[in-house]
Design an enzyme around this catalytic site. Structure first.
Site, PDB file in Angstrom:
ATOM      1  N   GLU A 149       0.852  -1.191   0.000  1.00 19.73           N
ATOM      2  CA  GLU A 149       0.000   0.000   0.000  1.00 19.73           C
ATOM      3  C   GLU A 149       0.889   1.242   0.000  1.00 19.73           C
ATOM      4  O   GLU A 149       1.944   1.273   0.606  1.00 19.73           O
ATOM      5  CB  GLU A 149      -0.887  -0.009   1.246  1.00 19.73           C
ATOM      6  CG  GLU A 149      -1.823   1.192   1.329  1.00 19.73           C
ATOM      7  CD  GLU A 149      -2.625   1.226   2.620  1.00 19.73           C
ATOM      8  OE1 GLU A 149      -3.737   1.781   2.619  1.00 19.73           O
ATOM      9  OE2 GLU A 149      -2.134   0.711   3.652  1.00 19.73           O
TER      10      GLU A 149
ATOM     11  N   LYS B  11      -9.630   1.311  -2.418  1.00 17.00           N
ATOM     12  CA  LYS B  11      -9.829   0.795  -1.059  1.00 17.00           C
ATOM     13  C   LYS B  11     -11.218   1.164  -0.539  1.00 17.00           C
ATOM     14  O   LYS B  11     -11.600   2.333  -0.511  1.00 17.00           O
ATOM     15  CB  LYS B  11      -8.737   1.385  -0.159  1.00 17.00           C
ATOM     16  CG  LYS B  11      -8.740   0.897   1.276  1.00 17.00           C
ATOM     17  CD  LYS B  11      -7.555   1.541   1.997  1.00 17.00           C
ATOM     18  CE  LYS B  11      -7.457   1.146   3.454  1.00 17.00           C
ATOM     19  NZ  LYS B  11      -6.311   1.833   4.107  1.00 17.00           N
TER      20      LYS B  11
ATOM     21  N   CYS C 128      -4.971  -3.264   2.919  1.00 16.94           N
ATOM     22  CA  CYS C 128      -4.706  -2.927   4.315  1.00 16.94           C
ATOM     23  C   CYS C 128      -5.929  -3.090   5.238  1.00 16.94           C
ATOM     24  O   CYS C 128      -6.295  -4.199   5.582  1.00 16.94           O
ATOM     25  CB  CYS C 128      -4.124  -1.510   4.395  1.00 16.94           C
ATOM     26  SG  CYS C 128      -3.295  -1.146   5.974  1.00 16.94           S
TER      27      CYS C 128
END
Length: 280
Positions: A48, A119, A160
């Site tokens: 990330e 995300k 993440c």
């Protein structure tokens, strides 16, 4: 690609310590992908925020631009072409109007972008040591899960904080993914407590491989990240792990026969039943 029913491929994670200079970070990522390809990797994943780790909102907006102008994306497309390797860019900060997308990319060996994913779950938390993060103040969250095709497997793309939401990973597995991902910039505090547990849990729950490249160490913006990039098999066994938080590369062979074996042994996806919740 192998001709058998359950092919194999070599996956690699490039662990990084990205700073405030996107071009320096780009060069580190390109070198890592090139090295991993030279070691035999067919698929290479970066963490990330590959191109920039920056917590200052003003500096972030001054630095990043739109996708078509991103130098890291262009260079990683080029190295994918040169080394004939799939490159999974864990994420880049991409300017989208008055917000920024935390966007992952899957690049094929022709340098073409096969898939992109924004995300979904934004990191808005208050940690026991006083750390406070509000990604929603800067980033715009995605609203679509993504499964992309590799020659050997279907891969579920996530980033993440997404790993704390098992429903997302179950949905990816139910949509056909046999390899799941969570490239990360995990804080040291939460990583020490939860990183290994979460990676292994998502693998076990879905009978899938988990591949997660990580940022590690103290960054120029002051944050500390945990490192310990991981490749986990469908039984929850760690196949490869980066040593601590130092930059480096890990590799493991991904044998897709293990997915069929584990899902046949414990068919949790197939055995799931609808239910309601009531208060007694």
């Amino acid at each position: 690609m192998a001709e058998d029913e359950h092919p194999r491929f070599v996956a690699a994670c490039v662990q990084m310590r990205s700073g405030r200079d996107p071009l320096a970070n780009r060069d580190m990522a390109v070198a890592g992908v090139h090295e991993a390809a030279g070691l035999g990797a067919d698929y290479v994943q970066t963490p990330e925020m590959t191109s920039l780790v920056e917590r200052d909102r003003a500096r972030l907006f001054e630095t990043v631009g739109p996708q078509e102008n991103d130098p890291t994306l262009a260079s990683l497309r080029e190295v994918a072409r040169k080394d004939r390797v799939f490159v999974h860019v864990g994420s880049l900060a991409i300017r989208t109007g008055d917000r920024i997308a935390n966007r992952a990319f899957l690049i094929d060996p022709d340098g073409e972008i096969r898939a992109a994913y924004d995300k979904v779950h934004l990191y808005d938390v208050d940690l026991p040591n006083g750390e406070s993060w509000r990604e929603s103040a800067t980033y715009t969250g995605g609203d679509c899960a993504v499964v992309a095709s590799l020659p050997w497997a279907e891969i579920g793309i996530a980033i993440c904080y997404d790993i704390r939401f098992p429903a997302l990973y179950r949905a990816l597995a139910e949509a056909g993914a046999t390899v799941l991902t969570a490239p990360a910039c995990f804080t040291r505090q939460t990583g020490e407590a939860h990183w290994h547990l979460l990676q292994r849990a998502r693998a076990i729950e879905t009978g899938s491989f988990m591949i997660s490249a990580a940022q590690g160490g103290r960054h120029e913006d002051g944050r500390e990240t945990y490192g310990h990039s991981l490749i986990v098999d469908p039984w929850g066994r760690v196949l490869a792990e980066a040593e601590g938080d130092a930059p480096g590369i890990i590799l493991a062979e991904i044998d897709l026969a293990q997915v069929a074996e584990v899902r046949g042994r414990i068919p949790a996806l197939r055995n799931a039943r609808p239910f309601t919740v009531r208060h007694a």
